[in-house]
Scaffold this motif. Structure first.
Motif, PDB file in Angstrom:
ATOM      1  N   GLY A 172       0.781  -1.231   0.000  1.00 17.93           N
ATOM      2  CA  GLY A 172       0.000   0.000   0.000  1.00 17.93           C
ATOM      3  C   GLY A 172       0.813   1.281   0.000  1.00 17.93           C
ATOM      4  O   GLY A 172       0.244   2.372  -0.013  1.00 17.93           O
ATOM      5  N   LEU A 173       2.131   1.175  -0.002  1.00 17.88           N
ATOM      6  CA  LEU A 173       2.981   2.364   0.039  1.00 17.88           C
ATOM      7  C   LEU A 173       3.308   2.852  -1.368  1.00 17.88           C
ATOM      8  O   LEU A 173       3.397   2.049  -2.306  1.00 17.88           O
ATOM      9  CB  LEU A 173       4.282   2.066   0.779  1.00 17.88           C
ATOM     10  N   ASP A 174       3.516   4.157  -1.510  1.00 16.20           N
ATOM     11  CA  ASP A 174       3.973   4.670  -2.794  1.00 16.20           C
ATOM     12  C   ASP A 174       5.493   4.549  -2.843  1.00 16.20           C
ATOM     13  O   ASP A 174       6.140   4.121  -1.877  1.00 16.20           O
ATOM     14  CB  ASP A 174       3.506   6.110  -3.037  1.00 16.20           C
ATOM     15  N   ASN A 175       6.079   4.936  -3.964  1.00 17.78           N
ATOM     16  CA  ASN A 175       7.510   4.727  -4.160  1.00 17.78           C
ATOM     17  C   ASN A 175       8.359   5.454  -3.116  1.00 17.78           C
ATOM     18  O   ASN A 175       9.308   4.896  -2.558  1.00 17.78           O
ATOM     19  CB  ASN A 175       7.904   5.183  -5.570  1.00 17.78           C
ATOM     20  N   LYS A 176       8.017   6.697  -2.819  1.00 18.71           N
ATOM     21  CA  LYS A 176       8.772   7.483  -1.853  1.00 18.71           C
ATOM     22  C   LYS A 176       8.697   6.860  -0.463  1.00 18.71           C
ATOM     23  O   LYS A 176       9.703   6.769   0.254  1.00 18.71           O
ATOM     24  CB  LYS A 176       8.243   8.914  -1.814  1.00 18.71           C
ATOM     25  N   GLN A 177       7.511   6.390  -0.101  1.00 18.46           N
ATOM     26  CA  GLN A 177       7.328   5.770   1.211  1.00 18.46           C
ATOM     27  C   GLN A 177       8.094   4.445   1.301  1.00 18.46           C
ATOM     28  O   GLN A 177       8.690   4.132   2.335  1.00 18.46           O
ATOM     29  CB  GLN A 177       5.839   5.542   1.482  1.00 18.46           C
ATOM     30  N   CYS A 178       8.066   3.681   0.202  1.00 16.03           N
ATOM     31  CA  CYS A 178       8.801   2.410   0.162  1.00 16.03           C
ATOM     32  C   CYS A 178      10.284   2.644   0.394  1.00 16.03           C
ATOM     33  O   CYS A 178      10.927   1.956   1.203  1.00 16.03           O
ATOM     34  CB  CYS A 178       8.603   1.723  -1.190  1.00 16.03           C
ATOM     35  N   LYS A 179      10.823   3.609  -0.322  1.00 19.17           N
ATOM     36  CA  LYS A 179      12.249   3.894  -0.196  1.00 19.17           C
ATOM     37  C   LYS A 179      12.602   4.299   1.227  1.00 19.17           C
ATOM     38  O   LYS A 179      13.636   3.874   1.767  1.00 19.17           O
ATOM     39  CB  LYS A 179      12.651   4.997  -1.172  1.00 19.17           C
ATOM     40  N   GLN A 180      11.748   5.079   1.854  1.00 21.25           N
ATOM     41  CA  GLN A 180      11.996   5.527   3.229  1.00 21.25           C
ATOM     42  C   GLN A 180      11.991   4.347   4.193  1.00 21.25           C
ATOM     43  O   GLN A 180      12.883   4.213   5.037  1.00 21.25           O
ATOM     44  CB  GLN A 180      10.943   6.551   3.647  1.00 21.25           C
TER      45      GLN A 180
END
Length: 300
Positions: A245-253
């Motif tokens: 459910g995370l977007d790319n920026k959230q995944c990277k974080q």
């Protein structure tokens, strides 16, 4: 799942997997001894099944390896590979290829093979190290030659067939053309677009968001098949849950924080370069630095 477009479809076929599948299918392994009939040893649920040429069959329950089975046999046996004829092998490849193209609903196709070491070996010396002494099919050269001569297989140097499939699918999407990646390799689940998994017999569509989450999940779990270490205690199931459910920026974080918490931040960039499937030709994306490498990958 079945997702098919209403237009001409071009199949992008991962022949690195196909060549091994066909090669091993066109040989049998016998265990021979001077003091008894030849045996076949097959892994089954709960152990190993040993079949003799004289018709005898024995189940070795609770045994984990062939070596343990051999230790329990009354005499010494030697492994012998018995290949099928070349013609049988070529026919097997043709049938498998035809079946994949038909099941994928493709009108045209292109086959891709890897030859030699790709750039990833220069990034990490242990890349695929465990495969060095792995036995290869007897007919591997026959399969490769047949695919090149009769199916115009493209041989990839410096990059892997996986990368070529990812690049071609990306380019097709930009042109507005329909392509479908045909493979059983989980690594290519990070590439948006149509996918046909011939192992499961499934056709499905991967969104850009799901593709990126697949990449970040692999960053956490690593890839044991290619000897790329992930985070200890995080396997395929947990890694997917952590990025769900995370977007790319959230995944990277999230992934960056997990690497930092586990003292692995120093290999974050290395693992990203090993796991990411290229989207542009090598000379446009790989310049030996992480920043330049990822800058050439638009979806990242």
């Amino acid at each position: 799942r079945s997702v098919m477009p209403f237009c001409a479809v071009h199949a992008l076929i991962d022949a690195d997997i196909l060549k091994y599948a066909c090669g091993f299918a066109c040989q049998k392994t016998l265990w021979v001894s001077e003091d008894g009939p030849a045996l076949t040893i097959k892994k089954v649920k709960g152990g190993f099944q040993v079949n003799s040429e004289d018709g005898a069959s024995t189940l070795y329950e609770g045994v984990r390896t062939k070596a343990e089975v051999l230790d329990q046999l009354p005499v010494a046996y030697t492994e012998t590979v018995v290949p099928e004829p070349d013609g049988y092998c070529r026919q097997t490849v043709k049938q498998m290829l035809t079946g994949i193209i038909k099941a994928a609903g493709a009108d045209t196709y292109q086959v891709y093979l890897t030859r030699g070491k790709c750039f990833r070996f220069g990034v990490y010396s242990e890349y695929k190290a465990s495969r060095v002494n792995t036995p290869k099919p007897y007919h591997l050269p026959t399969v490769e030659e047949y695919l090149i001569e009769h199916h115009d297989a493209i041989v990839c140097h410096e990059i892997e067939a996986d990368d070529a499939l990812a690049i071609q699918q990306t380019e097709a999407a930009k042109r507005g053309d329909a392509s479908i990646i045909c493979t059983i390799d989980k690594d290519l689940n990070m590439v948006p677009g149509l996918r046909y998994d011939w192992g499961k017999g499934e056709t499905y569509l991967i969104s850009e968001e799901d593709g990126l989450r697949s990449f970040w999940a692999q960053m956490l779990s690593g890839d044991s098949d290619d000897d790329i270490p992930g985070i200890t205690g995080i396997g395929a199931v947990k890694s997917k849950r952590l990025v769900q459910g995370l977007d790319n920026k959230q995944c990277k974080q999230v992934v960056t924080e997990v690497y930092e918490q586990n003292g692995m931040l120093d290999v974050f960039e290395r693992n990203a370069m090993l796991l990411w499937m290229l989207r542009k030709p090598l000379e446009q994306t790989y310049n030996k630095t992480y920043a330049e490498f990822m800058a050439g990958s638009e979806q990242y």
